[in-house]
Design an enzyme around this catalytic site. Structure first.
Site, PDB file in Angstrom:
ATOM      1  N   CYS A 116     -10.271   3.968  10.565  1.00 51.39           N
ATOM      2  CA  CYS A 116      -8.892   4.464  10.664  1.00 51.39           C
ATOM      3  C   CYS A 116      -8.590   5.141  11.994  1.00 51.39           C
ATOM      4  CB  CYS A 116      -8.597   5.436   9.532  1.00 51.39           C
ATOM      5  SG  CYS A 116      -8.818   4.713   7.920  1.00 51.39           S
ATOM      6  N   HIS A 256      -3.049  11.030  11.229  1.00 50.56           N
ATOM      7  CA  HIS A 256      -3.363   9.831  10.449  1.00 50.56           C
ATOM      8  C   HIS A 256      -2.706   9.965   9.074  1.00 50.56           C
ATOM      9  CE1 HIS A 256      -5.220   6.536   8.568  1.00 50.56           C
ATOM     10  NE2 HIS A 256      -6.131   7.206   7.892  1.00 50.56           N
ATOM     11  N   ASN A 285      -1.762   4.453   3.077  1.00 55.24           N
ATOM     12  CA  ASN A 285      -2.682   4.542   4.216  1.00 55.24           C
ATOM     13  C   ASN A 285      -2.922   3.137   4.775  1.00 55.24           C
ATOM     14  OD1 ASN A 285      -4.876   4.793   5.923  1.00 55.24           O
ATOM     15  ND2 ASN A 285      -6.098   6.042   4.526  1.00 55.24           N
TER      16      ASN A 285
HETATM   17  N1  ACO Z   1      -4.966   7.627 -11.515  1.00 56.51           N
HETATM   18  C1  ACO Z   1      -5.286   8.484 -12.483  1.00 56.51           C
HETATM   19  N2  ACO Z   1      -6.429   9.173 -12.491  1.00 56.51           N
HETATM   20  C2  ACO Z   1      -7.287   8.958 -11.457  1.00 56.51           C
HETATM   21  C3  ACO Z   1      -7.006   8.059 -10.432  1.00 56.51           C
HETATM   22  C4  ACO Z   1      -5.794   7.373 -10.476  1.00 56.51           C
HETATM   23  N3  ACO Z   1      -5.409   6.493  -9.539  1.00 56.51           N
HETATM   24  N4  ACO Z   1      -8.032   8.079  -9.549  1.00 56.51           N
HETATM   25  C5  ACO Z   1      -8.928   8.940 -10.022  1.00 56.51           C
HETATM   26  N5  ACO Z   1      -8.482   9.478 -11.179  1.00 56.51           N
HETATM   27  C6  ACO Z   1      -9.139  10.458 -12.030  1.00 56.51           C
HETATM   28  C7  ACO Z   1     -10.632  10.493 -11.856  1.00 56.51           C
HETATM   29  O1  ACO Z   1     -11.265   9.495 -12.637  1.00 56.51           O
HETATM   30  C8  ACO Z   1     -10.962  11.891 -12.315  1.00 56.51           C
HETATM   31  O2  ACO Z   1     -11.000  11.885 -13.722  1.00 56.51           O
HETATM   32  P1  ACO Z   1     -12.092  12.759 -14.520  1.00 56.51           P
HETATM   33  O3  ACO Z   1     -11.805  14.191 -14.128  1.00 56.51           O
HETATM   34  O4  ACO Z   1     -11.797  12.438 -15.939  1.00 56.51           O
HETATM   35  O5  ACO Z   1     -13.414  12.269 -14.027  1.00 56.51           O
HETATM   36  C9  ACO Z   1      -9.759  12.702 -11.883  1.00 56.51           C
HETATM   37  O6  ACO Z   1      -8.691  11.753 -11.665  1.00 56.51           O
HETATM   38  C10 ACO Z   1      -9.994  13.483 -10.624  1.00 56.51           C
HETATM   39  O7  ACO Z   1     -10.561  12.609  -9.668  1.00 56.51           O
HETATM   40  P2  ACO Z   1     -10.863  13.068  -8.186  1.00 56.51           P
HETATM   41  O8  ACO Z   1     -11.361  11.896  -7.397  1.00 56.51           O
HETATM   42  O9  ACO Z   1     -11.711  14.284  -8.209  1.00 56.51           O
HETATM   43  O10 ACO Z   1      -9.369  13.422  -7.742  1.00 56.51           O
HETATM   44  P3  ACO Z   1      -8.870  14.170  -6.472  1.00 56.51           P
HETATM   45  O11 ACO Z   1      -7.981  15.274  -6.870  1.00 56.51           O
HETATM   46  O12 ACO Z   1      -9.965  14.455  -5.493  1.00 56.51           O
HETATM   47  O13 ACO Z   1      -7.934  13.064  -5.798  1.00 56.51           O
HETATM   48  C11 ACO Z   1      -8.009  11.432  -4.049  1.00 56.51           C
HETATM   49  C12 ACO Z   1      -8.472  11.805  -5.441  1.00 56.51           C
HETATM   50  C13 ACO Z   1      -6.482  11.268  -4.072  1.00 56.51           C
HETATM   51  C14 ACO Z   1      -8.634  10.086  -3.680  1.00 56.51           C
HETATM   52  C15 ACO Z   1      -8.408  12.526  -3.046  1.00 56.51           C
HETATM   53  O14 ACO Z   1      -9.769  12.858  -3.206  1.00 56.51           O
HETATM   54  C16 ACO Z   1      -8.169  12.139  -1.639  1.00 56.51           C
HETATM   55  O15 ACO Z   1      -7.052  11.938  -1.225  1.00 56.51           O
HETATM   56  N6  ACO Z   1      -9.228  12.015  -0.798  1.00 56.51           N
HETATM   57  C17 ACO Z   1      -9.105  11.584   0.550  1.00 56.51           C
HETATM   58  C18 ACO Z   1      -8.992  10.132   0.532  1.00 56.51           C
HETATM   59  C19 ACO Z   1      -8.582   9.588   1.866  1.00 56.51           C
HETATM   60  O16 ACO Z   1      -7.603   9.994   2.420  1.00 56.51           O
HETATM   61  N7  ACO Z   1      -9.338   8.614   2.343  1.00 56.51           N
HETATM   62  C20 ACO Z   1      -9.076   7.952   3.511  1.00 56.51           C
HETATM   63  C21 ACO Z   1      -9.253   8.873   4.717  1.00 56.51           C
HETATM   64  S1  ACO Z   1      -9.898   8.084   6.094  1.00 56.51           S
HETATM   65  C22 ACO Z   1      -9.236   6.635   6.091  1.00 56.51           C
HETATM   66  O17 ACO Z   1      -8.038   6.549   6.149  1.00 56.51           O
HETATM   67  C23 ACO Z   1     -10.118   5.441   5.930  1.00 56.51           C
END
Ligand code: ACO
Length: 330
Positions: A116, A256, A285
């Site tokens: 990215c 980003h 993204n």
């Molecule tokens: N819909 C509903 N529930 C979901 C989803 C979804 N799409 N995805 C995950 N969950 C659930 C999980 O299974 C978990 O359930 P559980 O508690 O029963 O196990 C719960 O939601 C919490 O999951 P987490 O992964 O801990 O959720 P979090 O609050 O961390 O949010 C997210 C997830 C949005 C992916 C976040 O971690 C994030 O944004 N991270 C950065 C990701 C990113 O930006 N990556 C790219 C950056 S670099 C680049 O661009 C390549």
């Protein structure tokens, strides 16, 4: 020739494919909700390329728009760099396919892989080649067809990404400082937090690899989130220092476009919430295309005006990260 000399962006362009995939559409594909996605990411919709459309096709549309904006012909380009993690194929480079489509016969072309962070790394590479006097005019493109490389059965990742492309034409000259000095970094010890483990020479294509869905992007979201906030904030601070620019002098910050919560956390730490540019709600993204699309839109919608100082920052797989400052001079 006197060095260093000013290098400027003389045109920008962007392109997103026609098809829109909303959060409500995603509710029919994986177990998720519009409310979950929007509250955790800020995203409402993303654009998805048509089956026959490859990254070079998206990049070509952005390139044509940037060349038209710059008022130059493709034949005037000496250098063409494509930043992508979703190339048309392993080789030849996606840059060579774009070259052929736009008719940039006099350019040498290559792809740059920094996930990215690719567009900012490519901008820096092109700027330095122009500043050294090696080339006069360069085209830098960030283009991604992320929809091919994400696992549509993994709700933790498939909701986050979209397809699109952005481009900028660079040339020596211009008033003021133009593209300033970058700060860039990498940490390969964290590669497994965000990667596509299958399909390359480490874990080649096999029935077993495909059965394990290793050909798709894997991410440990929480860890990526924390590193992204820390690295982009630090990179902006360092880039401002390196270029002797105060945070209050910056008119527009373009981070980003990974997730609105990452963007908000950076804005809070730097005290710049009123000047941050985001379009993650519309495109999700788009990896290396995200910064390029946001820059083009910020220029076209008048957010960025002649004489403004603009700070850019990126973060991606590798990990890789960076920041830069521009004096917008057109
Ligand atoms: N819909 C509903 N529930 C979901 C989803 C979804 N799409 N995805 C995950 N969950 C659930 C999980 O299974 C978990 O359930 P559980 O508690 O029963 O196990 C719960 O939601 C919490 O999951 P987490 O992964 O801990 O959720 P979090 O609050 O961390 O949010 C997210 C997830 C949005 C992916 C976040 O971690 C994030 O944004 N991270 C950065 C990701 C990113 O930006 N990556 C790219 C950056 S670099 C680049 O661009 C390549």
């Amino acid at each position: 020739m006197d060095l260093p000399r000013t290098v400027s962006i003389i045109g920008t362009g962007s392109y997103v494919p026609e098809k829109v995939l909303t959060n409500h559409d995603l509710e029919k594909i994986v177990e998720t909700t519009d409310e979950w996605i929007h509250s955790r990411t800020g995203m409402r919709e993303r654009h998805i390329a048509a089956p026959g459309q490859a990254s070079s096709d998206l990049g070509t549309e952005a390139a044509k728009a940037a060349l038209a904006d710059a008022g130059i012909e493709a034949g005037e380009l000496d250098l063409l760099i494509v930043a992508t993690l979703s190339p048309d194929m392993f080789f030849p480079s996606t840059a060579c396919f774009v070259q052929e489509k736009i008719g940039a016969k006099n350019a040498y072309c290559y792809d740059l892989g920094a996930a990215c962070s690719g567009f900012l790394f490519a901008l820096d590479a092109a700027k330095n080649q122009i500043a050294s006097g090696a080339v006069k005019t360069a085209l830098v493109i960030g283009t991604e067809k992320m929809s091919t490389f994400i696992d549509w059965e993994d709700r933790g990742t498939c909701i986050l990404f979209g397809d699109g492309a952005g481009a900028a034409v660079l040339q020596a000259g211009g008033e003021g400082r133009g593209i300033m000095k970058s700060v860039m970094g990498s940490d390969g010890s964290l590669a497994d937090l965000l990667w596509t483990p299958g399909g390359g020479s480490r874990n080649p294509i096999s029935h077993e690899m495909i059965d394990q869905r290793q050909q798709y992007l894997k991410m440990r979201g929480r860890e990526v989130f924390k590193h992204a906030v820390v690295r982009m904030t630090e990179a902006v601070v360092q880039a401002l220092e390196k270029n002797d620019v105060g945070v209050d002098e910056i008119k527009c910050f373009i981070p980003h476009q990974a997730n609105i919560r990452i963007i908000d956390a950076i804005a809070k730490r730097l005290g710049i919430a009123d000047r941050i540019y985001t379009n993650v709600e519309k495109y999700a993204n788009t990896s290396s295309a995200a910064l390029a699309i946001a820059l083009d839109e910020a220029v076209k919608d008048g957010t960025i005006q002649k004489g403004d100082l603009v700070a850019l920052t990126v973060f991606g797989g590798g990990f890789t990260w960076g920041a830069n400052v521009l004096e917008w001079n057109r």
